[in-house]
Motif scaffolding. Structure first.
Motif, PDB file in Angstrom:
ATOM      1  N   ASN B  15      13.299  -1.746 106.534  1.00 25.50           N
ATOM      2  CA  ASN B  15      12.864  -3.079 105.814  1.00 25.50           C
ATOM      3  C   ASN B  15      11.912  -3.617 106.504  1.00 25.50           C
ATOM      4  O   ASN B  15      11.867  -5.055 106.808  1.00 25.50           O
ATOM      5  N   LYS B  61      13.745   2.859 106.062  1.00 23.15           N
ATOM      6  CA  LYS B  61      13.744   2.681 104.660  1.00 23.15           C
ATOM      7  C   LYS B  61      12.708   1.357 104.179  1.00 23.15           C
ATOM      8  O   LYS B  61      12.784   0.370 104.944  1.00 23.15           O
ATOM      9  N   ASN B  62      12.222   1.539 103.159  1.00 22.79           N
ATOM     10  CA  ASN B  62      11.555   0.245 102.461  1.00 22.79           C
ATOM     11  C   ASN B  62      10.631  -0.324 103.135  1.00 22.79           C
ATOM     12  O   ASN B  62      10.424  -1.362 103.399  1.00 22.79           O
ATOM     13  N   SER B  88      11.345   5.676 103.116  1.00 22.04           N
ATOM     14  CA  SER B  88      10.762   5.237 102.000  1.00 22.04           C
ATOM     15  C   SER B  88       9.812   4.071 102.126  1.00 22.04           C
ATOM     16  O   SER B  88       9.833   3.330 103.007  1.00 22.04           O
ATOM     17  N   PHE B  89       9.005   3.922 101.029  1.00 25.55           N
ATOM     18  CA  PHE B  89       7.985   2.845 101.144  1.00 25.55           C
ATOM     19  C   PHE B  89       8.435   1.830  99.711  1.00 25.55           C
ATOM     20  O   PHE B  89       8.547   2.221  98.727  1.00 25.55           O
ATOM     21  N   ALA B  90       8.042   0.272 100.108  1.00 28.58           N
ATOM     22  CA  ALA B  90       7.934  -0.478  99.056  1.00 28.58           C
ATOM     23  C   ALA B  90       6.598  -0.116  98.286  1.00 28.58           C
ATOM     24  O   ALA B  90       5.900   0.208  98.689  1.00 28.58           O
ATOM     25  N   ARG B  91       6.816  -0.311  97.042  1.00 29.89           N
ATOM     26  CA  ARG B  91       5.931   0.463  96.157  1.00 29.89           C
ATOM     27  C   ARG B  91       4.610  -0.239  96.015  1.00 29.89           C
ATOM     28  O   ARG B  91       3.396   0.189  96.159  1.00 29.89           O
ATOM     29  N   TYR B  94       2.737   1.016  99.161  1.00 32.06           N
ATOM     30  CA  TYR B  94       2.652   2.427  98.898  1.00 32.06           C
ATOM     31  C   TYR B  94       1.209   2.648  98.386  1.00 32.06           C
ATOM     32  O   TYR B  94       0.318   3.337  98.682  1.00 32.06           O
ATOM     33  N   GLU B 106       6.283  10.071 103.041  1.00 31.67           N
ATOM     34  CA  GLU B 106       7.525   9.941 102.951  1.00 31.67           C
ATOM     35  C   GLU B 106       8.302  11.019 103.746  1.00 31.67           C
ATOM     36  O   GLU B 106       8.456  12.283 103.041  1.00 31.67           O
TER      37      GLU B 106
END
Lengths: 421, 163
Positions: B15, B61-62, B88-91, B94, B106
């Motif tokens: 985050n 994450k994120n 993972s990426f925040a959109r 990304y 990712e």
């Protein structure tokens, strides 16, 4: 066809049936930038050369973050927006004194309507889902791309269905609903996805509370947060909306990736503690002493939010150790609050009232916090250093909780302060 | 877009929001070099002074959640960061990364600050040269590759408008 609202909007915009995960190029109805995200977009656009002109009628320019200009660099940013509007005859430019927070203006001025596809270089563009639009935040460079092409690439998102049933308790509102949900699914619980909201609780909510819910879907990572449009939306848009629109609902047998069920009776006023919007506890269990209380933003700066706070503040004083800052979300909200006598209540309670801007929400302008200071705020983010120094703290809550806490000097459940009905 | 790159890792947690990457008070320019002076200023004050060209960010994450500010990607690029790896990426982050050609990879991997990483974007492989471990990641969507190979979204837009 078993499509969700998001899938049906993309199907209509693309002129072919789309499926989640597919990457499509779709025509957008409007692209919005603010004073911060605008400058890089204008610079990128100008690099395309003189032959390419922007599609002026799709562009909306709204300065709101650092206006009225706070310093020379922010003045240059705002100037760049004004010049871009002049150079390309972009009519949808909202000068200081005629506008307010971009998302409130997009809704109030009739750009947002059911079934539309809207992008904005601001993450809270997802707000417009409350009126049944598919709206999502983008970057500055891609905003420049939309200026030129009027379209953009999208990955058709998977959809989640959130169903809330029953009656809410007194003082529990849209802000508490979305804080409850984010606390439950986490800040990446809806990452890349479109959230759709259903159930009797949502149906009975005023539009302003629905707007708060859609606004904070990005805080769960969502691409957008859509509420099926109904009479409340159609009535609001009557005489306001620009052009026609076509409401789009989900198919009766639409398939969702996940379903979440909530009972309204279980929800209480919530507070999100630093440093994530998912870090929630009931307001009644918080008790943190505060230095500042903030009422405003695209999340909770509407007239309904100000009325709620005024009912609690009427005849009372803000705690001696606290400053309460009130920032109406738009000129229209400001004018109504003035006419309804709400400003008088705020002033008598010793609140400070500002003109409509993004204000202290992002910590770059007014209302900035010193090291160690704590603020209870109706805004949407409590990240580290969001409202000022890295050692300051932001607690997110509803307008009622913020007003009650401002009186008590510590974060409390609004039912602890008895208001005059 | 370079297909292969080597660089030192800077480890971050879950985050990481874009307010951390570049605080709002510096959003008064779009210039990557200027922004890079304040990158991670509030959370990692030593970063801007010691980051080297080619270094990589490894998040959890994120990564990049919160504000849509493209300034976050620009600040990282201005600091010389060659790619961002995260679970993972925040959109929006990304999208911004693809549109500006800062490859968002990712991949879940174990890495310590300062480990030397070897990333192959075409093969979808990362090797941690410090501990020898090998990781694979899913290839980018073909449209993202198209944009990055053309040198960013605006080159794609330029080509589309002049075709």
């Amino acid at each position: 066809m078993r499509q969700t609202i998001a899938e049906r909007i993309f199907t209509k915009k693309c002129g072919k049936i789309v499926v989640p995960g597919e990457i499509v190029e779709a025509d957008v109805d409007y692209v919005m930038v603010n004073d911060i995200t605008g400058l890089p977009a204008f610079e990128e656009f100008e690099k395309l050369g003189k032959k390419i002109k922007p599609i002026a009628n799709k562009i909306v320019l709204i300065p709101d973050h650092y206006v009225p200009n706070k310093d020379v660099p922010s003045a240059k940013q705002a100037f760049a927006m004004r010049e871009f509007a002049r150079k390309y005859s972009i009519k949808n430019y909202f000068e200081v004194g005629r506008g307010g927070i971009c998302h409130q203006i997009m809704i109030e001025s009739g750009f947002v309507a059911p079934g539309r596809l809207i992008v904005g270089a601001d993450s809270h563009t997802c707000t417009y889902g409350a009126l049944g639009a598919f709206a999502t935040g983008i970057g500055s460079t891609e905003a420049a791309g939309v200026f030129a092409m009027g379209k953009l690439w999208f990955k058709v998102p998977e959809s989640q269905k959130v169903i809330i049933e029953g009656n809410l308790k007194e003082y529990v509102c849209g802000k508490d609903i979305i804080l409850n949900i984010i606390g439950d699914i986490g800040v990446d619980g809806a990452i890349y996805k479109s959230m759709e909201f259903y159930g009797s609780t949502i149906k009975n909510l005023p539009l302003s509370d629905r707007i708060t819910i859609s606004n904070m879907c990005i805080e769960a990572g969502a691409k957008t947060g859509i509420i099926p449009p109904d009479e409340k939306v159609f009535n609001y848009l009557s005489g306001r909306v620009r052009g026609g629109y076509d409401p789009i609902l989900a198919d009766a047998d639409a398939t969702y990736l996940e379903n979440f069920h909530y009972a309204a009776k279980d929800m209480v006023p919530m507070v999100a503690k630093p440093y994530l919007p998912s870090n929630v506890i009931p307001a009644s269990e918080c008790g943190v002493e505060i230095d500042q209380a903030y009422l405003g933003s695209c999340t909770n700066g509407r007239i309904e939010d100000l009325r709620t706070a005024a009912r609690i503040l009427k005849g009372r004083k803000v705690h001696q150790n606290v400053r309460l800052i009130v920032v109406p979300a738009s000129k229209d909200v400001y004018a109504r609050a003035m006419r309804e006598g709400i400003f008088e209540i705020f002033l008598e309670s010793d609140a400070f009232i500002s003109g409509p801007t993004c204000g202290a929400c992002l910590g770059g302008y007014m209302g900035v916090l010193a090291p160690g200071e704590k603020c209870v705020s109706t805004t949407n983010r409590n990240f580290l250093g969001r409202m000022g120094d890295a050692k300051s703290e932001v607690y997110l809550a509803s307008p009622a909780t913020v007003a009650a806490s401002a009186i008590e000097g510590r974060i409390v459940d609004p039912s602890e302060v008895k208001h005059e009905k | 877009m370079k297909n292969k790159m080597k660089g030192r890792a800077w480890r971050f947690k879950d985050n990481v929001d874009t307010d951390q990457v570049i605080p709002a008070e510096y959003l008064i320019t779009g210039d990557p070099k200027e922004l890079s002076k304040h990158v991670f200023e509030k959370v990692r004050p030593d970063f801007a002074g010691s980051v080297k060209v080619g270094d990589m960010i490894v998040g959890g994450k994120n990564f990049g959640c919160g504000s849509s500010r493209e300034h976050a990607v620009r600040a990282l690029m201005g600091a010389g960061i060659s790619c961002v790896i995260a679970e993972s990426f925040a959109r929006i982050f990304y999208r911004n990364s693809i549109n500006l050609c800062l490859p968002p990879v990712e991949c879940t991997m174990e890495v310590k600050n300062g480990d030397l990483l070897d990333v192959d974007l075409v093969e979808g492989r990362i090797q941690n040269l410090t501990d020898g471990r090998l990781y694979s990641f899913r290839q980018f969507p073909s449209f993202a590759i198209l944009i990055m190979q053309r040198g960013g979204l605006m080159r794609y837009v330029e080509d589309s408008c002049t075709e």
